[in-house]
Design a protein around this motif. Structure first.
Motif, short mmCIF file in Angstrom:
data_model
loop_
_atom_site.label_atom_id
_atom_site.label_comp_id
_atom_site.label_asym_id
_atom_site.label_seq_id
_atom_site.Cartn_x
_atom_site.Cartn_y
_atom_site.Cartn_z
N PRO A 686 3.35 -46.95 27.71
CA PRO A 686 3.55 -46.36 29.04
C PRO A 686 2.79 -45.04 29.19
O PRO A 686 2.61 -44.29 28.23
CB PRO A 686 5.07 -46.13 29.09
N GLY A 687 2.31 -44.79 30.41
CA GLY A 687 1.72 -43.50 30.73
C GLY A 687 0.39 -43.23 30.08
O GLY A 687 0.07 -42.07 29.79
N ASN A 688 -0.44 -44.26 29.88
CA ASN A 688 -1.75 -44.05 29.26
C ASN A 688 -2.92 -44.40 30.18
O ASN A 688 -4.04 -44.58 29.71
CB ASN A 688 -1.85 -44.84 27.95
N ARG A 689 -2.65 -44.53 31.46
CA ARG A 689 -3.69 -44.80 32.48
C ARG A 689 -4.52 -46.03 32.13
O ARG A 689 -5.75 -46.00 32.13
CB ARG A 689 -4.58 -43.58 32.66
N LEU A 690 -3.84 -47.11 31.87
CA LEU A 690 -4.55 -48.35 31.58
C LEU A 690 -5.37 -48.80 32.77
O LEU A 690 -6.53 -49.21 32.65
CB LEU A 690 -3.55 -49.45 31.20
N GLY A 691 -4.77 -48.77 33.96
CA GLY A 691 -5.45 -49.28 35.14
C GLY A 691 -5.55 -50.80 35.11
O GLY A 691 -5.13 -51.46 34.15
N ASN A 692 -6.16 -51.36 36.14
CA ASN A 692 -6.25 -52.82 36.24
C ASN A 692 -7.10 -53.44 35.14
O ASN A 692 -6.72 -54.43 34.51
CB ASN A 692 -6.83 -53.20 37.61
N HIS A 693 -8.28 -52.88 34.90
CA HIS A 693 -9.22 -53.55 34.00
C HIS A 693 -8.71 -53.56 32.56
O HIS A 693 -8.90 -54.54 31.84
CB HIS A 693 -10.60 -52.87 34.09
#
Length: 793
Positions: A686-693
Motif C-alpha cells: 500500500p501507498g507506493n504509487r503503483l498506478g495503473n501500469h
C-alpha cells in the motif's frame, strides 16, 4: 402486541391459512409453547419468524433438534431493529448472540424503546434478564447510568447472569460521578470481577479523568479491595464473601497453625534482613510514605490477608542525602551509614504517625454502623491522595523532569535507584503501597486508551502492577506519560520478580517519547524475557529527547536473557535505525516470528543490509516482516533480498516509496523474484504509487510459468483507476485460464484508490474480480481526499 402483529401481517397482503394459524399460535405461546416445540420441522420453520425475540431465543433447542437454523431470522431482526451494519459483519458467526448482546446494551442505556416493535415487547419477559446470559462484552459510558441500573436491587438476577457470561468490560467517555454512583460501581465491579468472569477491563477517551473514579476502577481490576463483609450489598454483606469467610473459619486448626508459623517466619526473616541496603531503602520509604500508606490500607484492606510486599521503589526522606554511584543501582557506603544514623529518628517518626492514624481509624470505626458504608472509603482514601504531604501522592513536580537514562543501567533485580530525584533525596521515586489490602480475583487484560495519567495516577498504577501476577496483557496508549514512564517501568520490573507472573503482551504508545525506543525495548525485555508480544510506538520526540545523543550507550550494556518473544513492533519517532542496538534483541529472540518497523530513518545505505543479515542469522523462525513509512527508494537490492527469502510468508512495504527513483527493470525484478518464491503467501504494497501500469504488470505473478503461492495482495492507496483495474482483471483471468483454473490467489485489497472516477468501469472490474477472489474495497471519494491533501500542503 397482537394488534401490532396483525397490522404488520395485514400490510403484507392476504395470508395463507397456514400463516394465519401460525400467527394465532404465536400469540398464544404462553399456553402452547411446550406443544409448539414438538412440531415437525416444516411447521416450525414457518412459525419461528412470527415469534418475539424472547420466544425465539427459547426455541433455539427445538429448532436445532428439527435441523433448522435461526441465524437468518436473527440477521433480519438486526437489519429491522438496529438498522445499522455492524463492523466486521463478515466475521460474525452467531447473529443470535450479536443481536441479544446489542439489544441488552441499547435497552440498558435507554437507546432502544422495546415498544417500537412487537417482536421486542412481551410482558412475560424482562428484556435485561432474558438477554443478559448472552452478553460477553459490555460498555459503560458517561455518568455510568448503566452501572447504577445494574446494581439496583431489582436487577440482582441480571447481575448474577452477567457474572457468569461477561468477559470484557469497557468504560468510555466517562464523566465525574457522585458518591451514590461510585457506590453502585463498587458493587458492580466486586460482583463482575472479584466474584465473576470478567477478564478484560478497557477504558477509552477520558480527556480529564476523575482521579477518584480512575483509581477505583484500576484498584478493583487489580483485585484490591477491603473485606467483602464490609462491602454492603443492599444493606447486607456480600454473600459470596461470607461463604468464603465461613469456609476459612472451618479450616482445620492445624492448617491455620501452620500458616501462622509461616507468617511468623516471614516476619523474622524481615527482621534479620534489617541491616541490608534493600531493607534500609524499604524502611525509609515506609517512613516517608507511611501516612498515606496507613490511611490507604485502613480503607482498602481486610484483616484476613498477610501484608503484601510492595517492591516498587518509594522515595525516601529528603532529610537523608544520598549519592548513588554504583552503575548497578546499589547504595554507596556513605548512603548506608547515613541511613543507619537516621534510623532511631525515623523509627520514632513512624511510631508517632502510626499512633495518630490509629486514633483516626478508631474514631472512624466508632462512627460507622454495623457494616461500613463503602463511601467512607472514597472520602478517606482520596482526600489523603490529594494532600501535598510526605506521602508522595502528589509529587508530580519531582517526577516530570526525571532523567530515565540510568534506569536502564541498573541490574534486573534492582529498582529504579538511579533517578535524579533518588540522587537528590536519598532514595527512589515511589508511591503508596497496598501492603494489607485483601486480594480478590483480578483481570488478565488492562487497556487504557487516550486517558491522561498524572504522576499521582502513574504511581498508583505502578504499585498495582508490582504484584498483579494474573495480568497477561497490558496496553497503555496515548496516556501522556512523559517522564512518568519510568514509574510504570518500575512497577513492571517489580512484577517480573514474581515467579507466577503471567504477563505476555505489552503495548506502549504515545505522542512524545521520553527515552529512545530501543532503550525502552531493552528495558522491558531485560525484565520480561517471557513476553510473547512487545509493541513500542511513539509519534514524536519531545524537546529533551531531541537534545540527547542518538542511542544511549548504556542500553547496549543491558544484558537481555534468551526471550520467548514472538512479535516485536517498533514505531520510531523519526529515530535512526541502528542495527547495533537492535542486534541484542534479535539475538535474544530466537522464537521471533513477526517484526514490524515503522517510521524509522536509515542513517546509512549499509544499515538495512546489516539488519537483513542479522535477521537471517538470528531469527530462523521469522515469518512476517513489515516496513511502514521507511524510505526504501535507494535500497532496491535489499528489497529483492527480502522477497527472495525462503522462510518469510508475509512481507509488507507500506508507504516506503519503492518506485520513487526506480526504473522499469526494478518492477520486472520484483515480479520475477515473487514468481520464483513458493513460500511467500502475502505481499502488501500500500501507498507506493503503483498506478495503473504497475498494477497490470503485477498480474504476471500468476502467469503459467510461475511457482508462486501468493494468496493475498494489498494494493491500497496506489492511485489505481477503474480502467487500470479492469485491465488487471482481464490479464489475471487470462493467466487463470492458461493454468486450467488452478490458482491460489484468494484476497485482493483495494482501499483508497481512484475507483470513483468511472463508476461503471469500476463495477465491471469488481464484478469480474469477485468471481476470481475475495475483494475488499471502500467507497472512497478521491476528489475530496485530493482537496484535503492540497489544503494542508
Amino acid at each position: 402486541m397482537a394488534e401490532a402483529q396483525s397490522g404488520a401481517m395485514a400490510a403484507e397482503g392476504p395470508r395463507s391459512l397456514f400463516a394465519l394459524s401460525a400467527a394465532a399460535v404465536s400469540r398464544s405461546m404462553g399456553a402452547l409453547e411446550r406443544d409448539v416445540w414438538a412440531l415437525p420441522g416444516h411447521l416450525l420453520r414457518g412459525l419461528l419468524p412470527l415469534l418475539t425475540v424472547f420466544r425465539l431465543e427459547r426455541a433455539e433447542g427445538a429448532a436445532r433438534r428439527a435441523g433448522l437454523s435461526t441465524q437468518p431470522i436473527w440477521r433480519k431482526l438486526w437489519d429491522d431493529v438496529m438498522k445499522t451494519r455492524p463492523p466486521n459483519s463478515e466475521n460474525i458467526t452467531c447473529w443470535r448472540k450479536k443481536f441479544l448482546e446489542t439489544f441488552f446494551s441499547n435497552v440498558l442505556h435507554g437507546v432502544l424503546d422495546v415498544s417500537s416493535d412487537w417482536r421486542l415487547n412481551d410482558h412475560h419477559f424482562s428484556p435485561l434478564l432474558h438477554s443478559s446470559p448472552h452478553v460477553s462484552q459490555l460498555t459503560l459510558c458517561n455518568m455510568l447510568q448503566g452501572a447504577v441500573e445494574l446494581a439496583a436491587e431489582h436487577n440482582q438476577k441480571v447481575l448474577e447472569n452477567l457474572a457468569g457470561s461477561l468477559r470484557i468490560l469497557k468504560f468510555q467517555h466517562l464523566l465525574s460521578s457522585d458518591q451514590s454512583i461510585r457506590r453502585s460501581l463498587v458493587l458492580l465491579l466486586h460482583r463482575l470481577i472479584h466474584h465473576g468472569s470478567v477478564s478484560q477491563v478497557s477504558m477509552y477517551s477520558w480527556p480529564v479523568p476523575d482521579t477518584v473514579l480512575l483509581v477505583l476502577i484500576l484498584s478493583m481490576s487489580a483485585g484490591f479491595w477491603r473485606s467483602g463483609n464490609a462491602l454492603a450489598y443492599h444493606n447486607s454483606p456480600c454473600g459470596l464473601c461470607r461463604e468464603e469467610d465461613k469456609a476459612q473459619s472451618q479450616e482445620p486448626a492445624q492448617e491455620r497453625a501452620e500458616r501462622g508459623r509461616y507468617n511468623g517466619r516471614e516476619r523474622s526473616d524481615g527482621q534479620d534482613q534489617k541491616g541490608s541496603p534493600r531493607a534500609l531503602e524499604e524502611t525509609d520509604a515506609e517512613v516517608n510514605g507511611c501516612r498515606a500508606d496507613t490511611c490507604l490500607n485502613s480503607v482498602l484492606s481486610g484483616q484476613r490477608s498477610p501484608p503484601l510486599r510492595n517492591q516498587v521503589c518509594e522515595e525516601a526522606s529528603s532529610k537523608v542525602p544520598c549519592d548513588h554511584t554504583s552503575s548497578q543501582g546499589g547504595s554507596s557506603p556513605h548512603c548506608i551509614s547515613a541511613q543507619l544514623s537516621c534510623r532511631p529518628a525515623l523509627q520514632k517518626m513512624r511510631r508517632r504517625l502510626k499512633s495518630a492514624v490509629g486514633k483516626k481509624r478508631r474514631c472512624l470505626r466508632r462512627s460507622r454502623g454495623p457494616y461500613a458504608d463503602p463511601e467512607d472509603l472514597y472520602d478517606f482514601v482520596f482526600t489523603v491522595a490529594r494532600e501535598d504531604n510526605s506521602g508522595l501522592l502528589d509529587k508530580k513536580s519531582n517526577t516530570e523532569g526525571e532523567n530515565t537514562e540510568t534506569w536502564t543501567s541498573s541490574s534486573p533485580g534492582s529498582l529504579c535507584t538511579g533517578h535524579t530525584s533518588c540522587k537528590k533525596r536519598g532514595g527512589s521515586a515511589g508511591i503508596f503501597s497496598l501492603k494489607a489490602a485483601h486480594r480478590f480475583r483480578s483481570v488478565s487484560t488492562l487497556e487504557l486508551f487516550s486517558i491522561p495519567l498524572t504522576g499521582e495516577t502513574c504511581r498508583t498504577l505502578s504499585n498495582l502492577l508490582s504484584s498483579w501476577v494474573s495480568l497477561e496483557n497490558l496496553v497503555l496508549s496515548y496516556n501522556g506519560l512523559g517522564a512518568n514512564i519510568s514509574c510504570i517501568l518500575s512497577g513492571l520490573r517489580a512484577l517480573s520478580r514474581h515467579s507466577d507472573c503471567h504477563l505476555r503482551v505489552v503495548r506502549l504508545s504515545d505522542v512524545f517519547s521520553h527515552m529512545p525506543c530501543m532503550e525502552l525495548v531493552h528495558c522491558i525485555l531485560s525484565a520480561f524475557p517471557q513476553l510473547h508480544t512487545l509493541s513500542v510506538s511513539f509519534d514524536l520526540k519531545n524537546q529533551l529527547e531531541g537534545n540527547r545523543p542518538e542511542g544511549n550507550p548504556s542500553c547496549s550494556e543491558v544484558e537481555i536473557p534468551e526471550s520467548c518473544l514472538e512479535q516485536l513492533e517498533i514505531r520510531f519517532p523519526r529515530e535512526p535505525l541502528h542495527t547495533m542496538f537492535l542486534l541484542p534483541v534479535l539475538k535474544a529472540s530466537k522464537s521471533l516470528q513477526q517484526l514490524s518497523l515503522d517510521s524509522a530513518t536509515l542513517p546509512c545505505s549499509q544499515e538495512l543490509g546489516l539488519l537483513l543479515e542479522a535477521l537471517k542469522e538470528c531469527n530462523p523462525n521469522l515469518k512476517k516482516v513489515s516496513f511502514h513509512d521507511v524510505n526504501l527508494a535507494e535500497h532496491q537490492r535489499e528489497v529483492l533480498l527480502l522477497l527472495q527469502d525462503p522462510i518469510l510468508q508475509e512481507i509488507t512495504f507500506s508507504f516506503c516509496r519503492l518506485f520513487e527513483s526506480s526504473t522499469s527493470e526494478f518492477l520486472s525484478e520484483i515480479i520475477n523474484t515473487v514468481k520464483r518464491n513458493s513460500s511467500l503467501k502475502s505481499l502488501k504494497l500500500p501507498g507506493n504509487r503503483l498506478g495503473n501500469h504497475r498494477l497490470v504488470a503485477l498480474a504476471d505473478i500468476f502467469s503459467e510459468d510461475s511457482s508462486s503461492s501468493l494468496c493475498q495482495l494489498d494494493v491500497s492507496s496506489n492511485c489505481i483507476k477503474p480502467d487500470g483495474l479492469l485491465e488487471f482483471t482481464k490479464k489475471l483471468e487470462g493467466h487463470i485460464q492458461q493454468r486450467g483454473g488452478q490458482i491460489q490467489f484468494t484476497h485482493l485489497r483495494l482501499f483508497q484508490n481512484w475507483l470513483d472516477q468511472d463508476a461503471e468501469t469500476a463495477q465491471e472490474a469488481l464484478r469480474r474480480l469477485k468471481a476470481v477472489c475475495s475483494v475488499v474495497n471502500d467507497s472512497w471519494d478521491s476528489s475530496q481526499a485530493f482537496a484535503d491533501y492540497i489544503s494542508v500542503m
